[in-house]
Design a protein around this motif. Structure first.
Motif, PDB file in Angstrom:
ATOM      1  N   SER A 153       3.443  -7.849  -1.373  1.00  0.00           N
ATOM      2  CA  SER A 153       3.486  -7.757  -0.113  1.00  0.00           C
ATOM      3  C   SER A 153       3.824  -8.402   0.978  1.00  0.00           C
ATOM      4  O   SER A 153       3.398  -8.325   1.601  1.00  0.00           O
ATOM      5  N   GLY A 154       3.890  -9.932  -0.009  1.00  0.00           N
ATOM      6  CA  GLY A 154       4.152 -10.739   0.623  1.00  0.00           C
ATOM      7  C   GLY A 154       2.730 -11.482   1.949  1.00  0.00           C
ATOM      8  O   GLY A 154       2.871 -11.989   2.551  1.00  0.00           O
ATOM      9  N   GLY A 155       2.221 -10.747   1.635  1.00  0.00           N
ATOM     10  CA  GLY A 155       0.286 -10.762   2.297  1.00  0.00           C
ATOM     11  C   GLY A 155       0.351 -10.135   2.942  1.00  0.00           C
ATOM     12  O   GLY A 155      -0.439 -10.634   4.276  1.00  0.00           O
ATOM     13  N   LYS A 156       0.752  -8.888   3.453  1.00  0.00           N
ATOM     14  CA  LYS A 156       1.249  -8.162   4.629  1.00  0.00           C
ATOM     15  C   LYS A 156       0.840  -7.049   5.062  1.00  0.00           C
ATOM     16  O   LYS A 156       1.200  -6.509   5.907  1.00  0.00           O
ATOM     17  N   SER A 157       0.651  -6.708   3.721  1.00  0.00           N
ATOM     18  CA  SER A 157       0.041  -5.117   3.960  1.00  0.00           C
ATOM     19  C   SER A 157      -0.636  -5.602   2.368  1.00  0.00           C
ATOM     20  O   SER A 157      -0.960  -6.587   1.050  1.00  0.00           O
ATOM     21  N   ARG A 158      -1.680  -4.187   1.916  1.00  0.00           N
ATOM     22  CA  ARG A 158      -2.594  -3.916   0.534  1.00  0.00           C
ATOM     23  C   ARG A 158      -1.203  -3.854  -0.530  1.00  0.00           C
ATOM     24  O   ARG A 158      -0.931  -3.329  -0.884  1.00  0.00           O
ATOM     25  N   TYR A 180       5.094 -18.140  -1.176  1.00  0.00           N
ATOM     26  CA  TYR A 180       5.058 -17.191  -0.666  1.00  0.00           C
ATOM     27  C   TYR A 180       3.713 -16.162  -1.464  1.00  0.00           C
ATOM     28  O   TYR A 180       3.167 -16.576  -2.491  1.00  0.00           O
ATOM     29  N   SER A 186       6.635   1.796   1.266  1.00  0.00           N
ATOM     30  CA  SER A 186       6.749   1.033  -0.269  1.00  0.00           C
ATOM     31  C   SER A 186       8.078   2.122  -0.618  1.00  0.00           C
ATOM     32  O   SER A 186       8.081   3.252  -0.347  1.00  0.00           O
ATOM     33  N   ARG A 232       5.998  -3.561  -0.660  1.00  0.00           N
ATOM     34  CA  ARG A 232       5.247  -3.297   0.346  1.00  0.00           C
ATOM     35  C   ARG A 232       5.527  -4.448   1.578  1.00  0.00           C
ATOM     36  O   ARG A 232       4.515  -3.977   2.571  1.00  0.00           O
ATOM     37  N   ASN A 233       6.201  -4.868   1.315  1.00  0.00           N
ATOM     38  CA  ASN A 233       6.122  -6.185   2.075  1.00  0.00           C
ATOM     39  C   ASN A 233       7.110  -5.723   3.345  1.00  0.00           C
ATOM     40  O   ASN A 233       8.091  -5.419   2.834  1.00  0.00           O
ATOM     41  N   PRO A 234       6.659  -5.441   4.158  1.00  0.00           N
ATOM     42  CA  PRO A 234       7.491  -4.544   5.733  1.00  0.00           C
ATOM     43  C   PRO A 234       8.698  -5.322   6.441  1.00  0.00           C
ATOM     44  O   PRO A 234       9.583  -4.940   5.692  1.00  0.00           O
ATOM     45  N   ASP A 235       8.403  -7.101   5.633  1.00  0.00           N
ATOM     46  CA  ASP A 235      10.054  -7.642   6.214  1.00  0.00           C
ATOM     47  C   ASP A 235      10.533  -6.934   4.805  1.00  0.00           C
ATOM     48  O   ASP A 235      11.975  -7.254   5.485  1.00  0.00           O
TER      49      ASP A 235
END
Length: 295
Positions: free
Chosen positions: A210-215, A79, A265, A283-286
């Motif tokens: 964020s899972g690396g998918k958002s800031r 992750y 978020s 903030r991870n959209p998933d």
């Protein structure tokens, strides 16, 4: 049972089953899948010898959750950045009128406790959830897990000790959290760094997922200065374009930030002694898709 009765019985117990599955997995979608699998087994199975539907359904749900958790762990998924549970909208309503019971349920689903529970084995986690969150007797847990009662007691002891050693050593007062959240929002939106620093404990931590998918920070931020300056910069860039609303997430007050009609978020504060001790930012959209139903 008629088809309607079969459905009604299951739906009556769905909130408990979802509560068990979510606490086991920390993921709303996975918990919903497990509850759906439990429904398929209930609706298609032989219920003639089921004397106590709730016990049967909790047993099936727990075992399915253990299997899924083992598969998740065996994949060794990596992750990006800190991990937080998927936010889960909680509203115990009138179904849990007792204040003490509400406090136990809220604590057992809190972000802080679920993060600690990630390091438990699947069996330890199952025992901890059934015992600490739902008050199941050891004998009943032994039946659910098909283990001897002494073994269950050992699992419970290890899990309880592990969680106690790693969970935050302060209790979150709902009224205090509400007050500090409102003052926190005011200081951040006004660009008041000094006012924000006065609300933060010196050793405050910010955990961003964020899972690396958002800031969001890819490591845990520590200290009032680092956390305060980060939050002020983030608010300056994003708050004018977002609308904010309060909701109850994981047993406590949280703030949902919306970009138009879409969740952007979620953040929640842990507080004690009049100061903010931890800021959780998701903030991870998933992990925000399940919040659409709460809008």
């Amino acid at each position: 049972m008629t088809t309607d009765t079969v459905t009604d019985v299951f739906e009556a117990h769905r909130p408990v089953l979802m509560g068990v599955a979510y606490r086991m997995l920390g993921r709303v979608a996975d918990a919903e899948d497990v509850v759906q699998d439990a429904w398929l087994r209930w609706s298609a199975g032989d219920r003639a010898e089921v004397r106590e539907p709730r016990g049967y359904l909790v047993r099936v749900t727990t075992r399915l959750a253990i299997d899924r958790l083992r598969r998740i762990k065996s994949r060794g998924e990596t992750y990006v950045g800190p991990w937080l549970p998927e936010p889960y909208v909680t509203d115990f309503g009138d179904t849990v009128p007792d204040t003490a019971e509400r406090a136990v349920l809220a604590d057992s689903v809190s972000l802080a406790v679920l993060v600690v529970m990630e390091s438990l084995s699947p069996l330890e986690r199952a025992v901890f959830v059934l015992r600490e969150a739902f008050g199941y007797p050891y004998a009943d847990i032994a039946a659910v897990l098909d283990r001897g009662e002494p073994a269950v007691r050992q699992l419970a002891g290890r899990a309880r000790k592990h969680v106690a050693e790693r969970r935050p050593r302060y209790q979150v007062d709902p009224a205090e959290r509400r007050d500090l959240t409102e003052r926190f929002l005011a200081a951040a939106t006004d660009g008041d760094l000094q006012g924000l620093l006065e609300l933060l404990a010196p050793d405050v931590r910010l955990v961003g997922d964020s899972g690396g998918k958002s800031r969001a920070p890819l490591r845990v931020l520590e200290s009032a200065d680092h956390v305060g300056r980060f939050l002020l910069g983030a608010a300056r860039k994003s708050v004018p374009a977002l609308s904010l609303r309060f909701l109850e997430v994981n047993g406590g007050l949280a703030v949902l930030a919306l970009s138009g009609d879409e969740p952007d978020s979620v953040f929640q504060l842990d507080v004690a002694d009049g100061r903010i001790r931890t800021v959780y930012v998701l903030r991870n959209p998933d992990k925000l898709t399940s919040l659409a139903a709460a809008l």
